[in-house]
Design a protein around this motif. Structure first.
Motif, mmCIF file in Angstrom:
data_model
loop_
_atom_site.group_PDB
_atom_site.id
_atom_site.type_symbol
_atom_site.label_atom_id
_atom_site.label_comp_id
_atom_site.label_asym_id
_atom_site.label_seq_id
_atom_site.Cartn_x
_atom_site.Cartn_y
_atom_site.Cartn_z
ATOM 1 N N UNK A 224 -23.045 -12.139 12.935
ATOM 2 C CA UNK A 224 -22.335 -11.773 14.161
ATOM 3 C C UNK A 224 -21.116 -12.665 14.417
ATOM 4 N N UNK A 225 -21.237 -13.907 13.820
ATOM 5 C CA UNK A 225 -20.108 -14.857 14.023
ATOM 6 C C UNK A 225 -20.046 -15.780 12.807
ATOM 7 N N UNK A 226 -19.011 -15.672 12.021
ATOM 8 C CA UNK A 226 -18.894 -16.462 10.785
ATOM 9 C C UNK A 226 -18.884 -17.973 11.056
ATOM 10 N N UNK A 227 -18.471 -18.369 12.221
ATOM 11 C CA UNK A 227 -18.414 -19.797 12.530
ATOM 12 C C UNK A 227 -19.804 -20.418 12.476
ATOM 13 N N UNK A 228 -20.850 -19.628 12.838
ATOM 14 C CA UNK A 228 -22.216 -20.148 12.784
ATOM 15 C C UNK A 228 -22.624 -20.470 11.352
ATOM 16 N N UNK A 229 -22.069 -19.760 10.375
ATOM 17 C CA UNK A 229 -22.345 -20.046 8.968
ATOM 18 C C UNK A 229 -21.813 -21.431 8.589
ATOM 19 N N UNK A 230 -20.609 -21.765 9.082
ATOM 20 C CA UNK A 230 -20.023 -23.099 8.794
ATOM 21 C C UNK A 230 -20.875 -24.202 9.403
ATOM 22 N N UNK A 231 -21.347 -23.963 10.622
ATOM 23 C CA UNK A 231 -22.192 -24.965 11.287
ATOM 24 C C UNK A 231 -23.493 -25.137 10.511
ATOM 25 N N UNK A 232 -24.060 -24.013 10.036
ATOM 26 C CA UNK A 232 -25.300 -24.086 9.252
ATOM 27 C C UNK A 232 -25.089 -24.898 7.990
ATOM 28 N N UNK A 233 -23.946 -24.712 7.340
ATOM 29 C CA UNK A 233 -23.641 -25.486 6.115
ATOM 30 C C UNK A 233 -23.574 -26.979 6.414
ATOM 31 N N UNK A 234 -22.935 -27.342 7.538
ATOM 32 C CA UNK A 234 -22.834 -28.768 7.905
ATOM 33 C C UNK A 234 -24.225 -29.367 8.108
ATOM 34 N N UNK A 235 -25.085 -28.636 8.820
ATOM 35 C CA UNK A 235 -26.441 -29.135 9.071
ATOM 36 C C UNK A 235 -27.213 -29.220 7.773
ATOM 37 N N UNK A 236 -27.027 -28.237 6.901
ATOM 38 C CA UNK A 236 -27.739 -28.228 5.617
ATOM 39 C C UNK A 236 -27.320 -29.391 4.733
ATOM 40 N N UNK A 237 -25.987 -29.688 4.727
ATOM 41 C CA UNK A 237 -25.519 -30.808 3.916
ATOM 42 C C UNK A 237 -26.068 -32.129 4.451
ATOM 43 N N UNK A 238 -26.202 -32.240 5.765
ATOM 44 C CA UNK A 238 -26.792 -33.440 6.351
ATOM 45 C C UNK A 238 -28.242 -33.581 5.942
ATOM 46 N N UNK A 239 -28.945 -32.444 5.890
ATOM 47 C CA UNK A 239 -30.338 -32.478 5.473
ATOM 48 C C UNK A 239 -30.476 -32.933 4.030
ATOM 49 N N UNK A 240 -29.563 -32.445 3.172
ATOM 50 C CA UNK A 240 -29.616 -32.845 1.755
ATOM 51 C C UNK A 240 -29.375 -34.336 1.593
ATOM 52 N N UNK A 241 -28.535 -34.938 2.466
ATOM 53 C CA UNK A 241 -28.306 -36.396 2.418
ATOM 54 C C UNK A 241 -29.513 -37.141 2.964
ATOM 55 N N UNK A 242 -30.196 -36.550 3.891
ATOM 56 C CA UNK A 242 -31.344 -37.202 4.524
ATOM 57 C C UNK A 242 -32.538 -37.279 3.583
ATOM 58 N N UNK A 243 -32.775 -36.238 2.809
ATOM 59 C CA UNK A 243 -33.966 -36.167 1.967
ATOM 60 C C UNK A 243 -34.048 -37.293 0.940
ATOM 61 N N UNK A 244 -32.940 -37.647 0.173
ATOM 62 C CA UNK A 244 -33.035 -38.794 -0.759
ATOM 63 C C UNK A 244 -33.333 -40.094 -0.037
ATOM 64 N N UNK A 245 -32.783 -40.253 1.176
ATOM 65 C CA UNK A 245 -33.039 -41.478 1.934
ATOM 66 C C UNK A 245 -34.500 -41.588 2.323
ATOM 67 N N UNK A 246 -35.062 -40.447 2.748
ATOM 68 C CA UNK A 246 -36.480 -40.457 3.129
ATOM 69 C C UNK A 246 -37.343 -40.782 1.917
#
Length: 523
Positions: A224-246
């Motif tokens: 419904x809004x492509x901008x939400x896809x960009x926000x999802x990518x940002x959150x996903x990339x943060x999660x990928x950085x978090x997992x190796x640290x954990x």
């Protein structure tokens, strides 16, 4: 005046008294004609001179400051003093001190002996230096045995402790950090468990699962809004950085060994030992390590060195070598001494001292820098024992012996110009004539300048100058006047009798000058 000027030109000390009262400065100028030997010396020193002439000038200001010019170029007085040794030599009454000083007598004999003595003296000096250096080394070794042993023990102890500990650079800092970590392991473990319980909860979903759910929801809504896809990518990339640290945090927590007390004790003991080792060096471990390495070098050099017995054996060998060179030097001096005595005694016979002989006496002594013998001039006369020259001769005889010595040594002198300053004091008559004859003979090979009050000496000169002081003017002045022909006859007459115009004095003066004129070509 003459000697003062020469001394200024040859680098002597300047004095404001040399400046005429009221004048700003005094000047002394000279022209030298270097021989081939001196020219070679000047070329080697890179001193320029024009048309085979060397110009030397010295100016002295009324405050005592001076300036010395060599061929128009300023040079230090020390430079000219060295050059003067090649140009000129001065013999004066003060040189009679040589007759009382065995050291100076030895120097006179060595100069007379020339190359044979010079070569032997060089060989002896090399042997003496080696022997004397080792002798001092052995003496120090004997005197410092106790001190050396203490030093050895200290260095051995330091090296032994160093080898046992094997300390490393910056080890104390690293151990301190590790000890601090072990001491706080329990706090670290509790904190990690609390952190992991938040990141990886057991009863509820973990943050990563919740975030994944949120990302999935945002992606569904992004249609419904492509901008939400960009926000999802940002959150996903943060999660990928978090997992190796954990994961790394879990591994760190699993590696913690709460039973590390034994390791802690070992580390603390190690720190204590290192601190004790470094304490004598201000607690600086690096300084202690550096000192230990130097101690290793010291002990290595000591092991490679010679002990006292070895030094004694080497010294004995050098002593034998020194004895041989000393003997050769003495032989060369004795040979020169015979020739020296013959030359002096020949002069003494001509100076009305026939029957008086000079003998060079040699006495053995402990090795010194100049040899292993004492050289002393002795006098023998008929009916008397041999005695030191200064004790055996009267004042007049001493003067004549001095003249003989000066004539003989001057004949072997390197400088081309020689000044004799009143060396004929105390003699007169026939003896004075003989002194003049010998000076004239020496003048065949050297430029001879003689300061004398004796007419019998002055009559032999090729050029005669009268130096007089005029006290009638307001200021004292000294004049130098060449006397020739009739004026020279009158001056010789004045020197003979004090009467320049006396017929008898003039006749005596003419006779004296006629005799020297006839004899000089045969010298």
């Amino acid at each position: 005046m003459l000697l003062g000027a020469v001394r200024l030109l040859t680098g002597g000390r300047s004095d404001a008294k040399a400046v005429l009262s009221g004048a700003a400065k005094a000047n002394v100028d000279s022209v030298w004609l270097p021989s081939a030997r001196v020219a070679e010396y000047l070329n080697a020193k890179e001193v320029s001179f024009d048309d085979e002439e060397l110009f030397v000038s010295r100016s002295v200001q009324n405050d005592g400051k001076s300036r010395l010019l060599l061929s128009g170029r300023p040079v230090p007085t020390s430079y000219m003093s060295e050059l003067a040794e090649e140009l000129i030599e001065i013999h004066g009454q003060s040189d009679q001190l040589k007759l009382k000083n065995p050291e100076l007598q030895r120097q006179m004999l060595d100069a007379f002996g020339g190359a044979p003595i010079s070569e032997e003296l060089k060989s002896y000096s090399v042997a003496y230096d080696k022997w004397n250096k080792l002798r001092k080394q052995l003496k120090d070794a004997r005197e410092n045995v106790g001190k050396r042993e203490i030093e050895l023990q200290y260095n051995r102890g330091l090296v032994e402790r160093f080898d046992e500990l094997d300390p490393q650079d910056n080890e104390l800092d690293e151990l301190t950090k590790e000890i601090s970590k072990i001491r706080h392991l329990e706090d670290i473990s509790e904190g990690l468990q609390e952190t992991l319980s938040i990141l990886l909860p057991e009863e509820s979903e973990s943050p990563s699962n919740l975030i994944n759910q949120a990302v999935s929801t945002l992606l569904k809504l992004s249609k419904y809004d492509e901008r939400l896809s960009e926000i999802a990518d940002l959150i996903d990339s943060g999660l990928k950085s978090l997992e190796p640290g954990i994961q790394e945090l879990e591994d760190y927590a699993n590696e913690i060994d709460l039973d590390s007390l034994q390791r802690l004790r070992e580390l603390e003991d190690r720190v204590t030992e290192l601190k004790i080792f470094a304490k004598p060096f201000g607690g600086d471990l690096e300084r202690a390590i550096e000192a230990s390495l130097k101690a290793q070098e010291f002990l290595a050099a000591e092991d490679a060195g010679l002990d006292i017995e070895e030094l004694e054996v080497r010294l004995e060998g050098l002593a034998n070598e020194l004895k041989e060179t000393a003997s050769s030097l003495t032989d060369a001096r004795m040979a020169a001494g015979d020739e020296f005595s013959k030359a002096i005694n020949g002069e003494l016979a001509g100076l009305a001292m026939k029957g008086t002989e000079l003998v060079v006496q040699f006495t053995s002594r402990e090795p010194a820098s100049h040899g292993a013998d004492i050289v002393e001039f002795m006098v023998e006369t008929k009916g008397s024992n041999r005695r030191p020259i200064a004790k055996a001769a009267s004042g007049g005889e001493l003067s004549r012996i001095m003249v003989a010595l000066e004539l003989v040594t001057a004949a072997n002198s390197a400088p081309d110009t020689i000044i004799f300053d009143e060396i004929d004091s105390g003699v007169g008559g026939a003896t004075a004539i003989e002194i003049g004859r010998r000076l004239a003979k020496l003048g065949k090979t050297h430029q001879i300048i003689v300061v004398s009050h004796l007419p019998q000496v002055a009559a032999w000169a090729d050029a005669h100058f009268l130096i007089a002081k005029d006290e009638e003017e307001a200021q004292l002045r000294t004049s130098v006047t060449a006397v020739t022909d009739d004026s020279r006859v009158r001056e010789i007459a004045r020197m003979l009798s004090g009467l320049a115009d006396s017929d008898t004095g003039l006749a005596h003066a003419e006779e004296l000058l006629s005799m020297t004129t006839q004899v000089k070509p045969t010298l």
